[in-house]
Write a protein that holds these residues in place. Structure first.
Motif, PDB file in Angstrom:
ATOM      1  N   ASP A  70     109.740  36.967  85.115  1.00 51.35           N
ATOM      2  CA  ASP A  70     110.083  36.658  83.740  1.00 51.35           C
ATOM      3  C   ASP A  70     109.134  37.438  82.827  1.00 51.35           C
ATOM      4  O   ASP A  70     108.011  37.775  83.237  1.00 51.35           O
ATOM      5  CB  ASP A  70     109.956  35.156  83.458  1.00 51.35           C
ATOM      6  CG  ASP A  70     110.803  34.711  82.274  1.00 51.35           C
ATOM      7  OD1 ASP A  70     111.832  34.047  82.498  1.00 51.35           O
ATOM      8  OD2 ASP A  70     110.450  35.040  81.126  1.00 51.35           O
ATOM      9  N   SER A  71     109.582  37.710  81.612  1.00 52.31           N
ATOM     10  CA  SER A  71     108.734  38.429  80.661  1.00 52.31           C
ATOM     11  C   SER A  71     107.913  37.492  79.786  1.00 52.31           C
ATOM     12  O   SER A  71     107.011  37.929  79.081  1.00 52.31           O
ATOM     13  CB  SER A  71     109.596  39.326  79.757  1.00 52.31           C
ATOM     14  OG  SER A  71     110.511  38.540  79.016  1.00 52.31           O
ATOM     15  N   SER A  72     108.208  36.188  79.847  1.00 50.49           N
ATOM     16  CA  SER A  72     107.538  35.220  78.987  1.00 50.49           C
ATOM     17  C   SER A  72     106.299  34.642  79.668  1.00 50.49           C
ATOM     18  O   SER A  72     106.393  33.995  80.714  1.00 50.49           O
ATOM     19  CB  SER A  72     108.496  34.080  78.626  1.00 50.49           C
ATOM     20  OG  SER A  72     107.795  32.989  78.055  1.00 50.49           O
ATOM     21  N   VAL A  88     105.889  36.967  88.886  1.00 53.81           N
ATOM     22  CA  VAL A  88     105.519  38.278  88.365  1.00 53.81           C
ATOM     23  C   VAL A  88     106.004  38.365  86.920  1.00 53.81           C
ATOM     24  O   VAL A  88     107.131  37.971  86.619  1.00 53.81           O
ATOM     25  CB  VAL A  88     106.165  39.419  89.184  1.00 53.81           C
ATOM     26  CG1 VAL A  88     105.864  40.772  88.537  1.00 53.81           C
ATOM     27  CG2 VAL A  88     105.662  39.391  90.626  1.00 53.81           C
ATOM     28  N   ARG A  89     105.147  38.864  86.046  1.00 56.29           N
ATOM     29  CA  ARG A  89     105.562  39.070  84.667  1.00 56.29           C
ATOM     30  C   ARG A  89     106.099  40.486  84.517  1.00 56.29           C
ATOM     31  O   ARG A  89     105.375  41.463  84.757  1.00 56.29           O
ATOM     32  CB  ARG A  89     104.403  38.834  83.706  1.00 56.29           C
ATOM     33  CG  ARG A  89     104.840  38.873  82.242  1.00 56.29           C
ATOM     34  CD  ARG A  89     103.701  38.608  81.286  1.00 56.29           C
ATOM     35  NE  ARG A  89     104.187  38.590  79.911  1.00 56.29           N
ATOM     36  CZ  ARG A  89     103.401  38.519  78.845  1.00 56.29           C
ATOM     37  NH1 ARG A  89     102.078  38.438  79.000  1.00 56.29           N
ATOM     38  NH2 ARG A  89     103.920  38.520  77.631  1.00 56.29           N
ATOM     39  N   ALA A  90     107.369  40.594  84.137  1.00 53.40           N
ATOM     40  CA  ALA A  90     108.001  41.903  83.990  1.00 53.40           C
ATOM     41  C   ALA A  90     109.291  41.750  83.211  1.00 53.40           C
ATOM     42  O   ALA A  90     109.872  40.663  83.142  1.00 53.40           O
ATOM     43  CB  ALA A  90     108.294  42.523  85.356  1.00 53.40           C
ATOM     44  N   ASP A  91     109.737  42.852  82.615  1.00 55.58           N
ATOM     45  CA  ASP A  91     111.022  42.874  81.926  1.00 55.58           C
ATOM     46  C   ASP A  91     112.145  43.064  82.935  1.00 55.58           C
ATOM     47  O   ASP A  91     111.980  43.751  83.950  1.00 55.58           O
ATOM     48  CB  ASP A  91     111.063  44.006  80.903  1.00 55.58           C
ATOM     49  CG  ASP A  91     110.121  43.770  79.730  1.00 55.58           C
ATOM     50  OD1 ASP A  91     109.931  42.600  79.361  1.00 55.58           O
ATOM     51  OD2 ASP A  91     109.588  44.757  79.194  1.00 55.58           O
ATOM     52  N   ALA A  92     113.309  42.485  82.633  1.00 53.91           N
ATOM     53  CA  ALA A  92     114.443  42.552  83.556  1.00 53.91           C
ATOM     54  C   ALA A  92     115.011  43.951  83.694  1.00 53.91           C
ATOM     55  O   ALA A  92     115.681  44.240  84.687  1.00 53.91           O
ATOM     56  CB  ALA A  92     115.538  41.594  83.096  1.00 53.91           C
ATOM     57  N   LEU A 114     119.991  39.104  78.001  1.00 53.81           N
ATOM     58  CA  LEU A 114     119.089  40.185  78.385  1.00 53.81           C
ATOM     59  C   LEU A 114     119.606  41.523  77.882  1.00 53.81           C
ATOM     60  O   LEU A 114     120.795  41.818  77.995  1.00 53.81           O
ATOM     61  CB  LEU A 114     118.933  40.234  79.910  1.00 53.81           C
ATOM     62  CG  LEU A 114     118.174  39.081  80.552  1.00 53.81           C
ATOM     63  CD1 LEU A 114     118.210  39.198  82.076  1.00 53.81           C
ATOM     64  CD2 LEU A 114     116.726  39.017  80.065  1.00 53.81           C
ATOM     65  N   THR A 115     118.712  42.327  77.335  1.00 51.02           N
ATOM     66  CA  THR A 115     119.098  43.635  76.801  1.00 51.02           C
ATOM     67  C   THR A 115     118.133  44.709  77.290  1.00 51.02           C
ATOM     68  O   THR A 115     116.964  44.415  77.569  1.00 51.02           O
ATOM     69  CB  THR A 115     119.077  43.624  75.262  1.00 51.02           C
ATOM     70  OG1 THR A 115     117.769  43.252  74.807  1.00 51.02           O
ATOM     71  CG2 THR A 115     120.093  42.657  74.702  1.00 51.02           C
ATOM     72  N   PRO A 118     123.416  46.970  80.440  1.00 51.50           N
ATOM     73  CA  PRO A 118     123.714  47.978  81.462  1.00 51.50           C
ATOM     74  C   PRO A 118     122.486  48.368  82.282  1.00 51.50           C
ATOM     75  O   PRO A 118     122.588  48.559  83.501  1.00 51.50           O
ATOM     76  CB  PRO A 118     124.241  49.166  80.644  1.00 51.50           C
ATOM     77  CG  PRO A 118     124.815  48.547  79.420  1.00 51.50           C
ATOM     78  CD  PRO A 118     123.889  47.406  79.102  1.00 51.50           C
ATOM     79  N   ARG A 119     121.332  48.460  81.647  1.00 52.52           N
ATOM     80  CA  ARG A 119     120.123  48.813  82.380  1.00 52.52           C
ATOM     81  C   ARG A 119     119.656  47.651  83.257  1.00 52.52           C
ATOM     82  O   ARG A 119     119.132  47.866  84.358  1.00 52.52           O
ATOM     83  CB  ARG A 119     119.020  49.230  81.404  1.00 52.52           C
ATOM     84  CG  ARG A 119     117.919  50.055  82.068  1.00 52.52           C
ATOM     85  CD  ARG A 119     117.212  50.920  81.062  1.00 52.52           C
ATOM     86  NE  ARG A 119     116.390  50.132  80.133  1.00 52.52           N
ATOM     87  CZ  ARG A 119     116.054  50.540  78.920  1.00 52.52           C
ATOM     88  NH1 ARG A 119     116.520  51.691  78.452  1.00 52.52           N
ATOM     89  NH2 ARG A 119     115.315  49.792  78.137  1.00 52.52           N
ATOM     90  N   VAL A 120     119.839  46.432  82.770  1.00 50.64           N
ATOM     91  CA  VAL A 120     119.488  45.257  83.576  1.00 50.64           C
ATOM     92  C   VAL A 120     120.341  45.212  84.840  1.00 50.64           C
ATOM     93  O   VAL A 120     119.832  44.996  85.951  1.00 50.64           O
ATOM     94  CB  VAL A 120     119.666  43.963  82.757  1.00 50.64           C
ATOM     95  CG1 VAL A 120     119.518  42.735  83.653  1.00 50.64           C
ATOM     96  CG2 VAL A 120     118.649  43.908  81.613  1.00 50.64           C
TER      97      VAL A 120
END
Length: 259
Positions: A70-72, A88-92, A114-115, A118-120
């Motif tokens: 999660d990014s939070s 793990v802290r990370a962007d999707a 989530l934005t 398409p990249r997610v």
């Protein structure tokens, strides 16, 4: 709201309301998170819980080789305090995992927000091994009865909002189509209508806090909670239609991508 502002809003929202979705779903007649996890009873390898929040699906997958992302920071701190690790802290859209590293991805209530989507989805495809499974839980627009539509109309009218401005509305009832277009083989697409119990002002306040409404001011939120508190009573229910889509990463698509 552009993508940068939306991502900032989502980050602030979850940092200030960690565990909000889990707490709201605790007022449902059955567990949506358990329903999602049922589709991953025997995952083929590691399970990545994408945008895991407070990681409520962890308890339903006790024997899985599970990792939450999660990014939070606020959400991850809550998950860690509950012993739901590793995390793990990370962007999707930039997962710190090797290609083909996991056998399954669990995506609970996150794909509509989530934005860039398409990249997610490309990252999900990348980290899944050939034949790996994606299990996603999303809100559904369809499935409400007449009384259910009236209930939601009352809630949204009180909030002075027409709808929640999700950036990916197609990732709800049209999620199966979207996944097919993104290189997945859809195994199942099911809808279930859960019921939220709103018998107390506290439960109604949690519902208000659990909605994505970037333009909602603290004053308007407080006024809505006061108004809806008079609506709460023993037996008060609100329908919650959700959709569970289970899909597999197409091996043919993998071959095309890396040809």
């Amino acid at each position: 709201m552009d993508e940068r502002d939306w991502r900032r809003y989502i980050g602030d929202y979850h940092d200030s309301r960690p565990g909000i979705t889990e707490r709201l779903f605790q007022h449902a007649d059955a567990s949506p998170h358990a329903w999602l996890a049922d589709s991953l009873n025997s995952p083929p390898g590691a399970v990545l819980d994408l945008a895991c929040g407070s990681a409520p699906t962890r308890a339903s997958l006790p024997d899985a080789n599970w990792i939450g992302v999660d990014s939070s920071e606020g959400e991850l701190r809550t998950a860690a305090r509950l012993g739901r690790v590793p995390l793990v802290r990370a962007d999707a859209d930039a997962l710190p995992l090797m290609t083909g590293a996991v056998g399954a991805v669990c995506a609970s209530m996150c794909l509509p927000v989530l934005t860039p989507l398409p990249r997610v989805l490309a990252e999900i495809r990348r980290v899944l091994r050939p034949g790996g499974v994606l299990a996603a839980l999303v809100p559904a627009q369809s499935g409400l009865s007449a009384s259910g539509m009236f209930g939601w109309a009352r809630v949204m009218y009180t909030l002075r909002a027409l709808h929640q401005p999700w950036p990916n509305p197609g990732a709800r009832d049209s999620l199966a189509t979207l996944l097919r277009e993104s290189g997945f083989l859809v195994h199942s697409d099911e809808r279930q209508v859960f019921t939220l119990c709103l018998e107390t002002p506290e439960a109604v306040a949690l519902l208000v806090d659990g909605l994505y409404l970037p333009g909602l001011t603290p004053q308007r939120a407080a006024a809505a909670k006061r108004a809806l508190a008079h609506w709460a009573r023993p037996g008060r229910r609100l329908e919650l239609p959700l959709r569970r889509v289970v899909a597999e990463r197409s091996i043919d698509h993998i071959t095309q991508e890396y040809a």
